[in-house]
Design an enzyme around this catalytic site. Structure first.
Site, mmCIF file in Angstrom:
data_model
loop_
_atom_site.group_PDB
_atom_site.id
_atom_site.type_symbol
_atom_site.label_atom_id
_atom_site.label_comp_id
_atom_site.label_asym_id
_atom_site.label_seq_id
_atom_site.Cartn_x
_atom_site.Cartn_y
_atom_site.Cartn_z
ATOM 1 N N ASP A 94 0.872 0.782 -5.638
ATOM 2 C CA ASP A 94 0.965 2.151 -6.160
ATOM 3 C C ASP A 94 2.408 2.623 -6.261
ATOM 4 O O ASP A 94 3.305 2.119 -5.578
ATOM 5 C CB ASP A 94 0.173 3.126 -5.292
ATOM 6 C CG ASP A 94 0.683 3.204 -3.856
ATOM 7 O OD1 ASP A 94 0.985 2.133 -3.275
ATOM 8 O OD2 ASP A 94 0.791 4.318 -3.314
ATOM 9 N N GLU A 187 -0.011 3.043 -0.589
ATOM 10 C CA GLU A 187 1.048 3.121 0.422
ATOM 11 C C GLU A 187 1.793 4.444 0.335
ATOM 12 O O GLU A 187 2.193 5.016 1.361
ATOM 13 C CB GLU A 187 2.011 1.943 0.242
ATOM 14 C CG GLU A 187 3.036 1.770 1.350
ATOM 15 C CD GLU A 187 4.344 2.541 1.114
ATOM 16 O OE1 GLU A 187 5.171 2.594 2.033
ATOM 17 O OE2 GLU A 187 4.511 3.097 0.002
#
Length: 426
Positions: A94, A187
């Protein structure tokens, strides 16, 4: 003042396979969403994961993507290296929710002259925005067009691992012990390690490829808590408010004023911890503060948490029982407390930097990494640099030389681990 262009970037892709991989990866929008209740938080991460799965399996490996979108790959050791300690390589899929990651249009500044860079939309990237930029005079630098982030955090890390996987297949001289590769989700919103199982990873050590400037080796992080402060006011008509109204917003301001004004993110550096109120919402009858608390030491963190309790007690004495309540939540612990017990591994990392001809800069992160939680769950996991600068916004950039050095360090870590016998450290 220089500008970037796409022609030079296209030409670079023809001679630099690592950059080519990176440009392919940033075409995917993988921005995570802190408000989402889904796992992963955005469908873009699932789509990106499917692409990575295809890329990895096309190389002849057998990777898997679980129901949460996490990709895992197990690789057997090279012949003769079966007894080496096992290593997990991690990066996250991400990008930060702070800035758009859709339709990224990268450019290349060739031979940066040190006088600043004008992005397509007029923003200027210079030493005032990024003091590290002065270290890359004469280098090629990948930039944005000013409308999105670049995505080097952490698609640069994924690129290095993918490039390594390719080279392991074609170059027998890169000897390695047992390897596990993990590409995690979410994350950037602090949820990645909740979807990882250290027992299933089953490695002696880990390395996240998620750092920033050339040479950084992250060996410690903050201890971290979050806090929500709920404040109950008493709202009455202003005409009869005298000595009756209890304005929750005013009490919230009083709470914040009782925090040390010199212990905020903007007034601290180095080893100094802080309190950070990042959100306030409500009305005169009800107000909520959201904050984070950071400290490098456990005693320091305990004092900070005690201070929050003491402030709430004082305000409750003043305004009545139950006016202020504080709920704290553990977020992550300092990985340095774990890593200092693994000196042999840290020395191996230092040697790997030296082998790659990179001067190591050991760093205490004023934040956290996946390694914070993984280390404290039993997988010692420091963090190495990718070369990226100014992540999470339109000023994000990636010096090409530093990016390639990240790969070289990673390669040498893997090769040096192949020589490390699977015996307990003394």
């Amino acid at each position: 003042m220089q500008k970037g262009n796409t022609k030079d970037l296209d030409n670079l892709c023809g001679v630099d396979p690592l950059v080519k991989i990176f440009l392919d990866l940033i075409s995917f929008d993988t921005k995570s969403d802190p408000e989402s209740k889904q796992v992963p938080s955005t469908v873009g991460q699932l789509r990106f994961g499917a692409y990575l799965l295809s890329c990895i399996n096309d190389l002849g490996y057998k990777a898997k993507q679980d129901g949460n979108g996490v990709i895992t790959l197990k690789i057997e050791a090279s012949k003769g290296c079966e007894s080496a300690k096992s290593l997990c390589l991690l990066a996250h899929m991400d990008t930060a929710p702070d800035c758009s990651g859709a339709n990224i249009r990268p450019r290349l500044v060739k031979n940066y002259q040190g006088n600043g860079i004008e992005l397509d939309n007029g923003l200027v990237l210079n030493d005032d925005i990024c003091k590290e930029l002065r270290n890359f005079t004469g280098d090629d630098i990948i930039i944005t067009d000013g409308n999105t982030l670049l995505g080097a955090d952490d698609k640069a890390g994924i690129s290095c691992i993918l490039h390594l996987l390719h080279n392991l297949k074609i170059n027998d001289s890169i000897k390695h012990g047992p390897l596990t590769v993990v590409f995690s989700v979410d994350e950037e919103i602090g949820l990645s390690t909740t979807h990882l199982d250290v027992k299933a990873i089953d490695c002696d050590y880990g390395v996240t490829v998620d750092g920033t400037a050339l040479g950084e080796l992250d060996v410690a992080t903050f201890n971290a808590y979050g806090a929500i402060v709920n404040i109950k006011g008493l709202s009455v008509h202003t005409a009869v408010a005298y000595k009756t109204m209890k304005n929750a917003i005013s009490i919230a301001n009083e709470f914040m004023a009782m925090l040390p004004s010199y212990e905020t993110p903007e007034t601290t550096q180095g080893d100094e911890g802080f309190f950070h109120v990042h959100n306030i919402e409500g009305s005169s009858s009800m107000c909520k503060l959201k904050m984070i608390i950071r400290d490098f030491t456990h005693p320091g963190m305990e004092k900070r948490l005690q201070l929050l309790t003491r402030i709430s007690e004082l305000l409750n004495e003043k305004y009545g029982k139950g006016t202020v309540s504080v709920k704290t939540t553990f977020q992550y612990a300092n990985m340095g407390d774990v890593l200092k017990e693994h000196k042999d591994f840290l020395n191996l990392l230092r040697k790997s930097y030296k082998d790659a001809k990179v001067s190591v800069i050991e760093n205490k992160v004023r934040g956290g990494t996946d390694g914070s939680n993984l280390s404290n769950q039993g997988l010692p996991t420091p963090n190495i640099f990718t070369g990226a600068l100014n992540c999470h916004g339109p000023y994000e950039c990636l010096p090409v030389g530093a990016f390639n050095k990240s790969y070289e360090v990673l390669k040498h870590i893997v090769m040096n681990m192949a020589k490390k016998s699977n015996k307990k450290e003394k």
